[in-house]
Design an enzyme around this catalytic site. Structure first.
Site, PDB file in Angstrom:
ATOM      1  CE1 TYR A 101      -7.427  11.440  -9.721  1.00  0.00           C
ATOM      2  CE2 TYR A 101      -7.880  13.184 -11.303  1.00  0.00           C
ATOM      3  CZ  TYR A 101      -7.270  11.985 -10.981  1.00  0.00           C
ATOM      4  OH  TYR A 101      -6.494  11.333 -11.918  1.00  0.00           O
ATOM      5  CB  THR A 153      -8.404   3.053 -15.980  1.00  0.00           C
ATOM      6  OG1 THR A 153      -8.642   4.257 -15.240  1.00  0.00           O
ATOM      7  CG2 THR A 153      -7.414   3.316 -17.085  1.00  0.00           C
ATOM      8  CG  ASP A 168      -1.892   1.125   1.256  1.00  0.00           C
ATOM      9  OD1 ASP A 168      -1.597   2.192   0.670  1.00  0.00           O
ATOM     10  OD2 ASP A 168      -2.967   0.960   1.848  1.00  0.00           O
ATOM     11  CE  LYS A 198      -3.811  11.989  -9.759  1.00  0.00           C
ATOM     12  NZ  LYS A 198      -2.697  11.020  -9.823  1.00  0.00           N
TER      13      LYS A 198
HETATM   14  N1  NAP Z   1      -7.461   7.182 -16.467  1.00  0.00           N
HETATM   15  C1  NAP Z   1      -7.367   8.477 -16.710  1.00  0.00           C
HETATM   16  O1  NAP Z   1      -8.068   9.029 -17.582  1.00  0.00           O
HETATM   17  C2  NAP Z   1      -6.412   9.315 -15.925  1.00  0.00           C
HETATM   18  C3  NAP Z   1      -6.346  10.686 -16.210  1.00  0.00           C
HETATM   19  C4  NAP Z   1      -5.458  11.477 -15.499  1.00  0.00           C
HETATM   20  C5  NAP Z   1      -4.646  10.912 -14.542  1.00  0.00           C
HETATM   21  N2  NAP Z   1      -4.736   9.569 -14.270  1.00  0.00           N
HETATM   22  C6  NAP Z   1      -3.848   9.012 -13.256  1.00  0.00           C
HETATM   23  O2  NAP Z   1      -3.184   7.892 -13.782  1.00  0.00           O
HETATM   24  C7  NAP Z   1      -2.767   7.034 -12.714  1.00  0.00           C
HETATM   25  C8  NAP Z   1      -3.140   5.600 -13.050  1.00  0.00           C
HETATM   26  O3  NAP Z   1      -4.541   5.470 -13.017  1.00  0.00           O
HETATM   27  P1  NAP Z   1      -5.366   4.498 -13.956  1.00  0.00           P
HETATM   28  O4  NAP Z   1      -6.346   5.337 -14.689  1.00  0.00           O
HETATM   29  O5  NAP Z   1      -4.456   3.604 -14.702  1.00  0.00           O
HETATM   30  O6  NAP Z   1      -6.212   3.714 -12.841  1.00  0.00           O
HETATM   31  P2  NAP Z   1      -6.345   2.157 -12.466  1.00  0.00           P
HETATM   32  O7  NAP Z   1      -6.436   1.315 -13.685  1.00  0.00           O
HETATM   33  O8  NAP Z   1      -7.464   2.102 -11.493  1.00  0.00           O
HETATM   34  O9  NAP Z   1      -4.955   1.835 -11.763  1.00  0.00           O
HETATM   35  C9  NAP Z   1      -4.612   2.360 -10.516  1.00  0.00           C
HETATM   36  C10 NAP Z   1      -3.448   1.558  -9.959  1.00  0.00           C
HETATM   37  O10 NAP Z   1      -3.044   2.150  -8.721  1.00  0.00           O
HETATM   38  C11 NAP Z   1      -3.003   1.145  -7.720  1.00  0.00           C
HETATM   39  N3  NAP Z   1      -3.287   1.697  -6.404  1.00  0.00           N
HETATM   40  C12 NAP Z   1      -4.355   2.421  -6.014  1.00  0.00           C
HETATM   41  N4  NAP Z   1      -4.296   2.701  -4.703  1.00  0.00           N
HETATM   42  C13 NAP Z   1      -3.144   2.146  -4.243  1.00  0.00           C
HETATM   43  C14 NAP Z   1      -2.507   2.060  -2.987  1.00  0.00           C
HETATM   44  N5  NAP Z   1      -3.061   2.631  -1.897  1.00  0.00           N
HETATM   45  N6  NAP Z   1      -1.353   1.383  -2.888  1.00  0.00           N
HETATM   46  C15 NAP Z   1      -0.790   0.802  -3.964  1.00  0.00           C
HETATM   47  N7  NAP Z   1      -1.326   0.852  -5.189  1.00  0.00           N
HETATM   48  C16 NAP Z   1      -2.495   1.500  -5.322  1.00  0.00           C
HETATM   49  C17 NAP Z   1      -4.050   0.131  -8.163  1.00  0.00           C
HETATM   50  O11 NAP Z   1      -3.804  -1.156  -7.615  1.00  0.00           O
HETATM   51  P3  NAP Z   1      -4.484  -1.742  -6.285  1.00  0.00           P
HETATM   52  O12 NAP Z   1      -5.878  -1.183  -6.197  1.00  0.00           O
HETATM   53  O13 NAP Z   1      -4.406  -3.198  -6.493  1.00  0.00           O
HETATM   54  O14 NAP Z   1      -3.602  -1.273  -5.167  1.00  0.00           O
HETATM   55  C18 NAP Z   1      -3.817   0.122  -9.675  1.00  0.00           C
HETATM   56  O15 NAP Z   1      -2.756  -0.743 -10.002  1.00  0.00           O
HETATM   57  C19 NAP Z   1      -3.429   7.588 -11.457  1.00  0.00           C
HETATM   58  O16 NAP Z   1      -2.494   8.367 -10.727  1.00  0.00           O
HETATM   59  C20 NAP Z   1      -4.535   8.485 -12.014  1.00  0.00           C
HETATM   60  O17 NAP Z   1      -4.916   9.491 -11.121  1.00  0.00           O
HETATM   61  C21 NAP Z   1      -5.586   8.764 -14.950  1.00  0.00           C
END
Ligand code: NAP
Length: 300
Positions: free
Chosen positions: A197, A232, A98, A201
């Site tokens: 959020y 995602t 975590d 960020k």
């Molecule tokens: N998707 C978008 O459009 C978008 C846009 C802007 C920014 N982002 C950013 O991109 C990054 C990746 O997000 P994503 O969209 O790929 O989301 P995602 O598919 O939900 O992946 C999030 C990852 O973070 C891990 N995670 C969450 N909480 C955690 C914790 N407390 N400890 C360890 N691992 C943790 C999750 O694994 P576990 O839950 O198994 O721990 C998962 O592997 C994030 O920082 C998000 O804010 C995404």
């Protein structure tokens, strides 16, 4: 849904230079200039979504070792199998951690140091989370704060624990090492209902700028990135994002590999979006550096 405002940087290189999927210049499978043999990479949130795609693109880039960090062990197992099917000789380490746990992150730093002989080239603070988007008075304090814990405390703990290793690596191998904080276009936006959020960020974006201010002259190149708008687990159920999630996970996957392939010190401390065509971005280098662009500043 209208286009994001100019200050969000959405269309910074021009609308005609926006990308939504990986393309040859940032794809290690087609661009040999992106190969990064010998490097050791650590990616948080690597079990799915953007972090998983980043890991796979680094395998295409031929890195020596990858540390995968997330809480869900089964997802890390799946990523490991996918890595092995691309290149069975990549060293893969999985850690169900975590990112908000100080003890777990500190003990992970000792493990990483021991396993790879004190080498870490690239730290990607990608793990992120969010609570339901709603007006401040409608939020649940505990959930609101947990967004800050994963999005800000997590990256801080990793920097606290791993910067020494990144600095040692830079010094020992006489190369630049990298910190990539995955922020968001939300870092530079104010959208009612998204305060936890977007503020968290903004903080993690600024944290990258601080890493540059404190360690940039010691070989660490730190940037904050927007990975694109991608469907995602994290984003798919946010009603306000409906219609905006049109990019692929491979776009940020390729983008981070491009970012670290050579020392891009001219981008240090800045915000960059994976949606910006990198050749166009490079052609804007002088304008970016001389104008000190792509940083969060107050208009006065
Ligand atoms: N998707 C978008 O459009 C978008 C846009 C802007 C920014 N982002 C950013 O991109 C990054 C990746 O997000 P994503 O969209 O790929 O989301 P995602 O598919 O939900 O992946 C999030 C990852 O973070 C891990 N995670 C969450 N909480 C955690 C914790 N407390 N400890 C360890 N691992 C943790 C999750 O694994 P576990 O839950 O198994 O721990 C998962 O592997 C994030 O920082 C998000 O804010 C995404």
């Amino acid at each position: 849904m209208g286009m994001p405002p100019p200050e969000s940087g959405y269309a910074f290189p021009g609308l005609e230079n926006l990308k939504s999927d990986i393309y040859p210049t940032i794809s290690a499978s087609s661009n040999p200039a992106l190969r990064q043999p010998d490097k050791v990479v650590l990616i948080t949130g690597a079990g799915r979504g953007c972090g998983r795609a980043m890991a796979l693109q680094y395998v295409h880039a031929g890195v020596a070792a990858i540390f995968l960090v997330a809480r869900t062990a089964s997802q890390l197992d799946e990523v490991e199998s996918s890595i092995k099917s691309i290149n069975s000789s990549t060293r893969v380490y999985k850690h169900s951690v975590d990112v908000t746990s100080e003890d777990a992150v500190s003990s992970l730093a000792s493990t990483v140091k021991e396993k790879e002989g004190g080498r870490l080239d690239i730290l990607i603070n990608n793990a992120g989370g969010g609570d339901p988007w709603t007006l401040i008075t409608e939020t649940t304090p505990k959930d609101y704060w947990s967004t800050f814990e994963v999005n800000v405390k997590g990256p801080y703990l990793f920097l606290h624990a791993f910067l020494p290793l990144l600095l040692e690596t830079a010094e020992k191998y006489k190369i630049g090492t990298n910190v990539i904080n995955v922020a968001s276009i939300g870092a530079v936006s104010v959208r009612p209902t998204a305060s936890s959020y977007m503020i968290s960020k903004l903080a993690v974006q600024r944290l990258a700028e601080f890493v540059n201010a404190e360690y940039g002259d010691k070989g660490v190149v730190a940037v904050g990135i927007h990975p694109g708008g991608i469907e995602t687990e994290l984003s798919k159920d946010v009603p306000a994002l409906k219609g905006l999630l049109n990019d692929t996970v491979d776009l940020p996957g390729g983008f981070v590999v491009w970012l670290t392939a050579t020392p891009r010190t001219w981008l240090a401390g800045r915000y960059v979006s994976a949606t910006w065509d990198v050749e166009k971005l490079e052609s804007m280098k002088d304008e970016i550096v001389s104008g000190d662009k792509l940083k969060v500043k107050m208009v006065v």
